[in-house]
Design an enzyme around this catalytic site. Structure first.
Site, PDB file in Angstrom:
ATOM      1  N   ARG A 103       0.849  -1.196   0.000  1.00  0.00           N
ATOM      2  CA  ARG A 103       0.000   0.000   0.000  1.00  0.00           C
ATOM      3  C   ARG A 103       0.888   1.250   0.000  1.00  0.00           C
ATOM      4  O   ARG A 103       1.960   1.273   0.619  1.00  0.00           O
ATOM      5  CB  ARG A 103      -0.848  -0.026   1.262  1.00  0.00           C
ATOM      6  N   THR A 377     -10.237   0.308  -9.013  1.00  0.00           N
ATOM      7  CA  THR A 377      -9.112  -0.544  -8.658  1.00  0.00           C
ATOM      8  C   THR A 377      -9.102  -1.700  -9.648  1.00  0.00           C
ATOM      9  O   THR A 377      -9.899  -1.739 -10.569  1.00  0.00           O
ATOM     10  CB  THR A 377      -9.344  -0.940  -7.181  1.00  0.00           C
ATOM     11  N   THR A 395      -4.142  -0.822  -7.176  1.00  0.00           N
ATOM     12  CA  THR A 395      -4.930   0.387  -7.474  1.00  0.00           C
ATOM     13  C   THR A 395      -4.100   1.652  -7.596  1.00  0.00           C
ATOM     14  O   THR A 395      -3.013   1.756  -7.026  1.00  0.00           O
ATOM     15  CB  THR A 395      -5.995   0.584  -6.359  1.00  0.00           C
ATOM     16  N   ASP A 419      -7.984   8.265   0.323  1.00  0.00           N
ATOM     17  CA  ASP A 419      -8.486   7.155   1.155  1.00  0.00           C
ATOM     18  C   ASP A 419      -8.252   7.394   2.645  1.00  0.00           C
ATOM     19  O   ASP A 419      -8.737   6.636   3.489  1.00  0.00           O
ATOM     20  CB  ASP A 419      -7.855   5.823   0.729  1.00  0.00           C
ATOM     21  N   SER A 448      -7.853   0.913   3.371  1.00  0.00           N
ATOM     22  CA  SER A 448      -8.331   0.414   2.082  1.00  0.00           C
ATOM     23  C   SER A 448      -9.514  -0.515   2.290  1.00  0.00           C
ATOM     24  O   SER A 448      -9.742  -1.027   3.390  1.00  0.00           O
ATOM     25  CB  SER A 448      -7.193  -0.346   1.410  1.00  0.00           C
ATOM     26  N   SER A 449     -10.254  -0.725   1.211  1.00  0.00           N
ATOM     27  CA  SER A 449     -11.321  -1.735   1.230  1.00  0.00           C
ATOM     28  C   SER A 449     -10.907  -2.979   0.445  1.00  0.00           C
ATOM     29  O   SER A 449     -11.697  -3.922   0.339  1.00  0.00           O
ATOM     30  CB  SER A 449     -12.590  -1.176   0.584  1.00  0.00           C
ATOM     31  N   GLY A 470     -14.010   0.121  -4.722  1.00  0.00           N
ATOM     32  CA  GLY A 470     -14.018   1.010  -3.561  1.00  0.00           C
ATOM     33  C   GLY A 470     -14.740   0.353  -2.401  1.00  0.00           C
ATOM     34  O   GLY A 470     -14.495  -0.809  -2.058  1.00  0.00           O
TER      35      GLY A 470
END
Ligand code: GLY
Length: 566
Positions: A103, A377, A395, A419, A448-449, A470
């Site tokens: 990430r 994403t 993403t 985010d 994040s999701s 998302g």
């Protein structure tokens, strides 16, 4: 010779192999739909083909995953990336599991209130578009670490296909031509003096050549991590930042490290779910959702019946409220992981569930509204001949990220800073509301999701699954799993099935057109559910290992997604 030095021979071999493989995609199957030797499902046919060719060449699932990550950066620039980040979940054929967090991170010069005006109001455009919206990219470091730990082929071999695609160009699909056309004004605005992706009008089959990107990928091929986080590419990123008041510095780039994290695991009936821990909220939320619905007879109620939808919506409402309150970067915030996933908590969470009427979201305690998240994403799922499995979601955040292309390096930068909870309590681009756990801090990863997941049944590989979308990622993965394990759909049908989504706030059930029949819809509305039709939900790319031992793919028809197998 350095590990990353590519020989002319490797290039030629790769090119010859790529062409040869196109005609042999059916090897190893017993009939037209049964594949035993491996499968790649991704957002673009050319990326899936790159992955399949790596598998056929003797590469394992991680080799193929690295090749697909870089190939998507070329052929699917909306979300495929080297200027963004992602998460990988891995399960070896023998059952070893790991997860890699690559990430993005907030630059060192970032600050909690950097997107607020003098009156304390959020200026959301600043976290969404342009140079200030970018976190420090993690994808290249992530791929280097994944390959170092598990790769079998050389780094050069897995990089070469994407260099060839960037240098030689590829034919745009109609969808891609339309997307480039509709983003032309943004590309021009955020890239003054550059002509990347700009043409008076793109049409299907136009060739997109990306010479600068080919040069950058070649530097990464020859120098590994240093080819991106140091030297010429780092200089170009920092120069790009300086031209638009961005914050990413040479030190941010040099300091960036992806992290191996302990996987989140949980059980649903006879299935074990292996998924991503924080800073993704997806893994914990997915396990919570499954636990909340496990005691109920979903199979008997049936797919998308009023009882099934009501129960799932009420579970989603509660889990998203928890997400907003308790989830953030675990390096900065103590996430109560075990407590959230405990069976006793699940039981207590559904105590106020009333079959006769919808629970108003404002009566659900704990949550603070999370920001709206971008849905652009991408996810890919891979299994190799031995049965090693990779589930990756990666993403730039929004479509084409910040819309900023690094001059001279030819790649897009993410807009992942959005985010974070830009102002705790203010919704982000997905309408999700975040709390203090996800406030901006230098070096912190934004929540994040993304929910890359791998499922086992009876201790053996069962499913590889994930999606973009998302805030709808978690509910799309949840539904896809239930579509298979409760409603007996095959993988493709489970992916195709219409989806619905509730995220606590706003207090609405979002549905794709045709998800609910009119009687079901009326029954739910009578109980107080606000049902809102919207466009596509999710773009799931998944693989199922059938009880007969062959692999079944699900490539989402909502995009240009493709499954390739042998
Ligand atoms: N940027 C979308 C996500 O991380 O969930």
């Amino acid at each position: 010779m350095s590990k990353y030095k590519v020989s002319f021979l490797v290039s030629i071999t790769t090119v010859v192999f790529l062409f040869g493989a196109c005609t042999t995609g059916q090897l190893g199957r017993k009939n037209s739909t049964e594949y035993y030797n491996g499968m790649v499902v991704s957002a673009h046919p050319l990326a899936s083909k790159v992955g399949l060719n790596i598998l056929k060449k003797g590469g394992n699932a991680v080799d193929a995953a690295v090749a697909v990550q870089f190939a998507l950066a070329v052929v699917y620039p909306n979300a495929g990336n080297i200027g963004g980040g992602g998460f990988m979940v891995y399960r070896s054929a023998s059952g070893e599991i790991s997860t890699l967090d690559y990430r993005e991170k907030a630059p060192a010069a970032s600050s909690r209130d950097m997107y607020l005006d003098s009156e304390g109001n959020a200026i959301t455009d600043k976290s969404l578009y342009g140079h200030l919206a970018s976190g420090v990219p993690g994808s290249v470091d992530g791929m280097v670490k994944a390959h170092q730990k598990y790769g079998k082929l050389s780094w050069a071999e897995v990089l070469q296909p994407s260099i060839d695609l960037a240098a030689n160009g590829f034919a745009l699909t109609e969808r891609q031509a339309n997307e480039l056309n509709s983003n032309a004004a943004a590309f021009a605005k955020f890239n003054p003096g550059k002509d990347y992706f700009l043409k008076s009008k793109w049409i299907a089959d136009d060739k997109l050549v990306q010479s600068d990107l080919a040069k950058t990928l070649t530097l990464i091929r020859d120098n590994g991590r240093e080819g991106f986080y140091a030297g010429e590419v780092a200089d170009l990123i920092v120069a790009e930042m300086a031209s638009g008041s961005g914050l990413i510095s040479k030190k941010d780039l040099a300091d960036y490290q992806s992290v191996w994290r302990e996987a989140i695991t949980g059980n649903y009936k006879e299935y074990r779910i292996i998924t991503m821990p924080p800073p993704s909220s997806g893994g914990i939320a997915l396990i919570q959702l499954l636990k909340l619905v496990e005691p109920y007879p979903l199979k008997r109620w049936g797919f998308n019946s009023d009882s099934t939808v009501q129960l799932m919506v009420e579970a989603e409402r509660r889990v998203y409220a928890d997400r907003a309150a308790y989830l953030g970067d675990p390096d900065f915030f103590k996430v109560p992981q075990q407590a959230l996933m405990a069976s006793s908590y699940s039981l207590s969470r559904m105590k106020d569930f009333n079959w006769n009427q919808a629970t108003p979201s404002n009566l659900i305690k704990e949550g603070v509204i999370a920001p709206k998240e971008s849905e652009e994403t991408t996810h890919f799922s891979i299994v190799d001949r031995e049965g090693n499995a990779v589930s990756i979601t990666t993403t730039l955040n929004g479509s084409y990220g910040s819309k900023v292309i690094v001059k001279g390096a030819g790649f897009l930068l993410n807009n992942e800073m959005d985010d974070f909870s830009v102002k705790p309590g203010t919704p982000n681009m997905y309408g999700l509301v975040g709390g203090e756990a996800n406030a901006i801090s230098p070096g912190k990863r934004m929540l994040s999701s993304m929910t890359p997941a791998i499922l086992e049944k009876d201790g053996k590989l069962f499913m590889i699954v994930g999606t973009p979308g998302g805030s709808t990622i978690i509910t799309s993965v949840f539904q896809t799993i239930l579509n298979v394990v409760e409603f007996d759909k095959n993988m493709q049908a489970a992916v195709n099935a219409k989806k619905f989504h509730h995220q606590w706030l706003p207090d609405e059930v979002f549905v794709e057109k045709g998800t609910l029949d009119s009687l079901t819809q009326i029954k739910l509305q009578k109980k107080g559910y606000k049902i809102t039709e919207r466009g596509d939900i999710g773009r799931v790319d998944a693989i199922l290992k059938t009880k007969w031992g062959y692999y079944e793919g699900g490539a989402d028809p909502r995009g240009d997604d493709s499954k390739m197998a042998w």
